[in-house]
Design a protein around this motif. Structure first.
Motif: not given
Length: 389
Positions: A349-359
């Motif tokens: 439905g409206p739920f989601g996930v984001a996987l990531g990183g920063t430098v």
């Protein structure tokens, strides 16, 4: 992802989105993301997220930490007649559970923990981030409005960073937070204004002192400071704001020092790209004038992939709070450049996930090498669960 239709405050067709408090965003940032429910005459919207973050801040003064940042918001709208519109908003966070010292964030300063100024750290948000009511009364093609909140945000600066599309996947707060965003949790706010589709003029009375380190409760509201803001949204792609405020003794670590704060920002959005360019000047009375610049952008390339970045430049005199330190109260101009990537996955439905990183890398005066190292580098990994990602 389920999206919330663009909010048209003032009951007229507009070219803007609603941001934090009474701020505006470009309508082309996309619809406000969350879950919408119609309940009789009410339109309800829920939005929220929880970040799981591990950050390693580089150099001798950096440290590492795994933490959870969170926010939940519930908004309710209804018409009270042909001309009158009511909006109620509540927003909260469980970040006080991470402890008064928050999380490491190199070159960030502001507020206190355990009676000591926070340096190279970001404080947690309060349990209550906003409890507000807004009434709009339509007059011709525009409307007048009143916004009142025991916990809310005055008309000062651009929309707070956690509500900007340009910062949607940034796991850490800006190091310029206390130049642009520090008033987004204020205990006592009353704002009145006039708006049309393209313009908004508003003024606020509010409490100038920043929240204290006891973040589970509500502090006593007070109206001892003021601000004015003008916003121009000529098209769906652009939002420009200019604001000025007088804050009474905002920082606990600078008692008796008031602050004149001026901010200007340009936000632009088109085709999955959202940007913010901003300038701020903190002029302490008495004390120095400290300026800051910010540029950030997010490009949601497609349904799954997003890249983003932020560059900040700030003059800061709070990096050495110890009065016996020879660098105490000295002003240093620091630049931070950060870039990252996020992979977005719908769940249900409206739920989601984001996987990531920063430098992130930094540019600083040589006088700071002994404390921070010659070339510190920081990095973060994150998982962001969101209702409307």
């Amino acid at each position: 992802m389920a999206d919330m239709p663009a909010m048209t405050m003032g009951m007229g067709g507009t070219s803007y989105q609603m941001g934090s408090g009474t701020a505006r965003l470009p309508a082309a940032e996309g619809m406000m993301r969350g879950k919408m429910i119609h309940a009789g005459d009410w339109m309800l919207m829920a939005h929220g997220y929880a970040w799981g973050v591990y950050t390693d801040q580089g150099g001798p003064r950096g440290s590492d930490k795994a933490f959870v940042a969170s926010m939940a918001m519930l908004m309710a709208d209804r018409d009270l007649g042909e001309r009158l519109h009511l909006q109620l908003r509540g927003m909260g966070s469980l970040e006080p559970a991470m402890g008064a010292r928050g999380y490491p964030n190199l070159f960030a300063t502001g507020e206190v923990a355990n009676g000591r100024p926070l340096v190279d750290r970001q404080h947690p948000h309060d349990l209550f981030m906003e409890l507000s009511a807004r009434l709009d009364y339509r007059i011709g093609d525009g409307s007048v409005f009143v916004y009142a909140a025991p916990v809310g945000e005055p008309a000062l600066g651009p929309s707070a960073f956690m509500h900007r599309g340009s910062a949607r996947y940034q796991p850490l707060s800006p190091i310029t937070h206390h130049w642009f965003d520090s008033t987004h949790i204020t205990y006592g706010v009353v704002t009145a204004g006039y708006q049309t589709g393209a313009f908004q003029l508003e003024g606020s009375a509010f409490k100038g002192r920043e929240p204290d380190e006891h973040r589970w409760g509500i502090e006593s509201p007070k109206l001892d400071s003021w601000s004015v803001r003008g916003t121009w949204t000529p098209t769906a792609n652009v939002a420009v704001q200019l604001s000025h405020g007088r804050l009474e003794s905002p920082e606990e670590s600078h008692p008796g020092e008031d602050e004149n704060r001026t901010t200007a920002s340009l936000q632009y959005a088109r085709g999955g790209v959202t940007t913010t360019f901003a300038y701020a000047l903190k002029d302490r009375a008495p004390g120095p004038a400290l300026s800051a610049f910010l540029a950030e952008a997010t490009w949601e390339i497609d349904r799954h992939h997003a890249i983003f970045g932020r560059v900040e430049n700030v003059a800061n005199d709070e990096l050495f709070p110890d009065h016996d330190d020879p660098l105490h109260d000295r002003k240093f101009r620091v630049t931070k450049a950060e870039a990252g990537y996020a992979y977005r996955i719908p769940i249900l439905g409206p739920f989601g996930v984001a996987l990531g990183g920063t430098v992130a890398a930094y540019d600083k005066p040589a006088a700071l090498d002994a404390a921070y190292g010659k070339a510190p580098v920081s990095w973060s990994l994150f998982t962001k669960f969101a209702l409307g990602l």
